[in-house]
Design a protein around this motif. Structure first.
Motif, mmCIF file in Angstrom:
data_model
loop_
_atom_site.group_PDB
_atom_site.id
_atom_site.type_symbol
_atom_site.label_atom_id
_atom_site.label_comp_id
_atom_site.label_asym_id
_atom_site.label_seq_id
_atom_site.Cartn_x
_atom_site.Cartn_y
_atom_site.Cartn_z
ATOM 1 N N ALA A 1 -44.334 119.547 3.728
ATOM 2 C CA ALA A 1 -43.664 118.789 4.780
ATOM 3 C C ALA A 1 -43.088 119.724 5.837
ATOM 4 O O ALA A 1 -42.837 120.902 5.589
ATOM 5 N N SER A 2 -42.834 119.189 6.996
ATOM 6 C CA SER A 2 -42.307 119.973 8.113
ATOM 7 C C SER A 2 -40.807 120.196 7.953
ATOM 8 O O SER A 2 -40.143 119.583 7.124
ATOM 9 N N GLY A 3 -40.267 121.069 8.800
ATOM 10 C CA GLY A 3 -38.849 121.383 8.756
ATOM 11 C C GLY A 3 -38.615 122.771 8.194
ATOM 12 O O GLY A 3 -39.548 123.547 8.002
ATOM 13 N N SER A 4 -37.358 123.087 7.932
ATOM 14 C CA SER A 4 -37.045 124.401 7.370
ATOM 15 C C SER A 4 -37.691 124.546 6.002
ATOM 16 O O SER A 4 -37.794 123.591 5.235
ATOM 17 N N ALA A 5 -38.160 125.746 5.705
ATOM 18 C CA ALA A 5 -38.854 125.984 4.448
ATOM 19 C C ALA A 5 -37.888 125.880 3.275
ATOM 20 O O ALA A 5 -36.752 126.328 3.337
ATOM 21 N N ARG B 1 -37.854 124.460 -1.302
ATOM 22 C CA ARG B 1 -38.565 123.774 -2.379
ATOM 23 C C ARG B 1 -38.597 122.271 -2.171
ATOM 24 O O ARG B 1 -39.525 121.597 -2.622
ATOM 25 N N GLU B 2 -37.568 121.734 -1.498
ATOM 26 C CA GLU B 2 -37.539 120.282 -1.289
ATOM 27 C C GLU B 2 -38.641 119.793 -0.361
ATOM 28 O O GLU B 2 -38.916 118.598 -0.292
ATOM 29 N N LYS B 3 -39.315 120.712 0.355
ATOM 30 C CA LYS B 3 -40.402 120.319 1.249
ATOM 31 C C LYS B 3 -41.766 120.341 0.564
ATOM 32 O O LYS B 3 -42.778 120.004 1.166
ATOM 33 N N GLU C 1 -45.425 129.365 -8.037
ATOM 34 C CA GLU C 1 -46.717 129.116 -7.397
ATOM 35 C C GLU C 1 -46.687 127.902 -6.471
ATOM 36 O O GLU C 1 -47.379 127.870 -5.457
ATOM 37 N N GLY C 2 -45.886 126.897 -6.812
ATOM 38 C CA GLY C 2 -45.762 125.741 -5.939
ATOM 39 C C GLY C 2 -47.059 124.980 -5.781
ATOM 40 O O GLY C 2 -47.884 124.911 -6.699
ATOM 41 N N ALA C 3 -47.242 124.391 -4.588
ATOM 42 C CA ALA C 3 -48.461 123.639 -4.271
ATOM 43 C C ALA C 3 -49.294 124.457 -3.302
ATOM 44 O O ALA C 3 -48.796 124.911 -2.272
ATOM 45 N N GLY C 4 -50.577 124.656 -3.617
ATOM 46 C CA GLY C 4 -51.401 125.587 -2.859
ATOM 47 C C GLY C 4 -52.455 124.921 -1.994
ATOM 48 O O GLY C 4 -52.811 123.764 -2.189
ATOM 49 N N GLU C 5 -52.968 125.695 -1.061
ATOM 50 C CA GLU C 5 -54.002 125.208 -0.143
ATOM 51 C C GLU C 5 -55.273 124.822 -0.896
ATOM 52 O O GLU C 5 -55.890 123.796 -0.603
ATOM 53 N N ALA D 1 -43.295 115.086 0.353
ATOM 54 C CA ALA D 1 -41.846 115.166 0.530
ATOM 55 C C ALA D 1 -41.373 114.283 1.680
ATOM 56 O O ALA D 1 -40.321 113.648 1.591
ATOM 57 N N LYS D 2 -42.144 114.257 2.778
ATOM 58 C CA LYS D 2 -41.827 113.402 3.916
ATOM 59 C C LYS D 2 -42.960 112.392 4.080
ATOM 60 O O LYS D 2 -43.825 112.292 3.233
#
Length: 395
Positions: free
Chosen positions: A308-312, A314-316, A332-336, A360-361
């Motif tokens: 999601a957009s906005g400040s970087a 984990r909540e995005k 690792e999070g979510a990857g391309e 997230a958004k």
């Protein structure tokens, strides 16, 4: 609440990734948003929806839904061609050709209102209106951020932070023969767009909740003064717009407000899980495919890194939604191209199975998919093209 097995059965055979909207949950969100508006007219925010069919569905659901808050002049022109009217462009337009096209639409009687927050904006619109021989309506965007010692609680949008500055701009518009004041918009982003129930942030949540309550009182006073000022200067207003999904419960109570805005709440993305005052249902999501199993409790999916957009922060990141108990890996999070998910639940998962995710958004999800599969009563009942599916890319 939906179950993993239910959605897995509904979407059996559908190639992944795909995005979907659960129409039954959407209908409940529409009902809740209408109820929270307290009888005020609701302008839908196209930025969060980006799908003509679903925007029309919401418009037809209740007479309270009237008008659209657009995010781009070209988008407003596109929606006007598809039968929408009363289009408020929420962000200033400066491109001369776009202003000229809006002027030509105004000449045809279309209700399209441009946003201004400076004399320079008015002058640009005035020049375009003069060339087209038309009068163009505008809306003044007033800053509603809260400044406390050491903190600017809000977003950097309009430079109009005092009644004197607002009065000067109103007088400039009143003196113009080609620009007409139609409305005031005061977006309290620090209330509408900030959660106060974030997990693991108890102290911050308490501070944010206090700031939001204080800001709501100040916003109410500043908005009322701005409306009063317009009357004193002989500038009748067609509308006074405020709020967003996250602040409906406070904005709708203000006598000065004639309409509120809502967009993200219809889809109810993951960030809306972290508000104290209301609960909406996760109506939109997407599915990615399990393609690897590097360990007994890890399932690696193809793609899925829709941030999601906005400040970087984990909540995005998108959130694994179903099966319940799935989670992203912190490192690792979510990857391309791949997204590993940890899962130790009871649902048997195999290669080729879906993991259902929530963005997230709201709006950016539709920029990733050309269609939304529509689900109701446990089956796919149709599909709706997104802006991308219509071949459009406005921003």
């Amino acid at each position: 609440m939906r179950q993993y097995r239910d959605y897995k059965a509904v979407f059996a055979g559908i190639p992944k990734p795909f995005a979907y909207v659960d129409l039954d949950l959407l209908a409940e969100n529409i009902r809740q948003i209408a109820a929270r508006a307290g009888g005020k007219r609701i302008r839908i925010a196209s930025k969060s929806l980006r799908c003509v069919d679903l925007m029309k569905r919401i418009m037809n659901a209740d007479n309270l839904f009237q008008g659209v808050m657009c995010y781009s002049p070209l988008e407003a022109l596109y929606l006007a061609d598809r039968g929408f009217d009363d289009l408020l462009i929420g962000y200033p337009a400066c491109e001369p050709e776009q202003l000229a096209r809006i002027g030509r639409y105004a000449k045809e009687g279309k209700q399209m209102t441009l946003m201004v927050d400076s004399a320079a904006h008015v002058e640009l619109i005035e020049a375009a209106a003069e060339r087209e021989g038309v009068c163009i309506p505008v809306c003044i965007d007033i800053d509603m951020s809260l400044d406390v010692p050491g903190l600017h609680f809000g977003v950097w949008r309009s430079p109009l932070r005092s009644l004197e500055a607002v009065a000067d701009l109103m007088r400039l518009i009143a003196a113009s023969k080609r620009v007409r004041l139609e409305g005031i918009m005061d977006y309290e982003a620090q209330i509408a767009g900030v959660g106060d129930r974030m997990p693991g942030q108890r102290l911050k949540n308490t501070v944010v909740h206090w700031l939001k309550r204080r800001s709501a009182r100040e916003v109410r006073e500043r908005r009322a003064h701005a409306v009063q000022l317009a009357g004193e200067l002989g500038q009748p207003l067609r509308f006074v717009n405020g709020g967003g999904t996250g602040s409906l419960q406070t904005t709708a109570l203000e006598p000065a407000v004639t309409e509120v805005t809502a967009g993200s709440g219809f889809y109810a993305p993951a960030l809306f899980d972290y508000y104290r005052d209301f609960r909406l249902l996760p109506a939109a999501g997407y599915a990615v495919e399990i393609v690897r199993r590097p360990r007994y409790d890890l399932y690696t999916c193809a793609g899925g890194g829709y941030i999601a957009s906005g400040s970087a922060g984990r909540e995005k990141l998108p959130s694994p939604y179903l099966p319940a108990g799935a989670e992203l890996l912190p490192l690792e999070g979510a990857g391309e191209v791949q997204t590993p998910v940890r899962y130790r639940g009871d649902e048997p998962l195999e290669l080729g199975d879906p993991i259902f995710m929530r963005h997230a958004k709201a709006g950016e999800l539709c920029e990733r998919f050309d269609r939304l599969l529509l689900v109701s009563q446990g089956r796919i009942v149709g599909e709706a093209r997104t802006y991308r599916g219509d071949g459009q890319c406005f921003l």
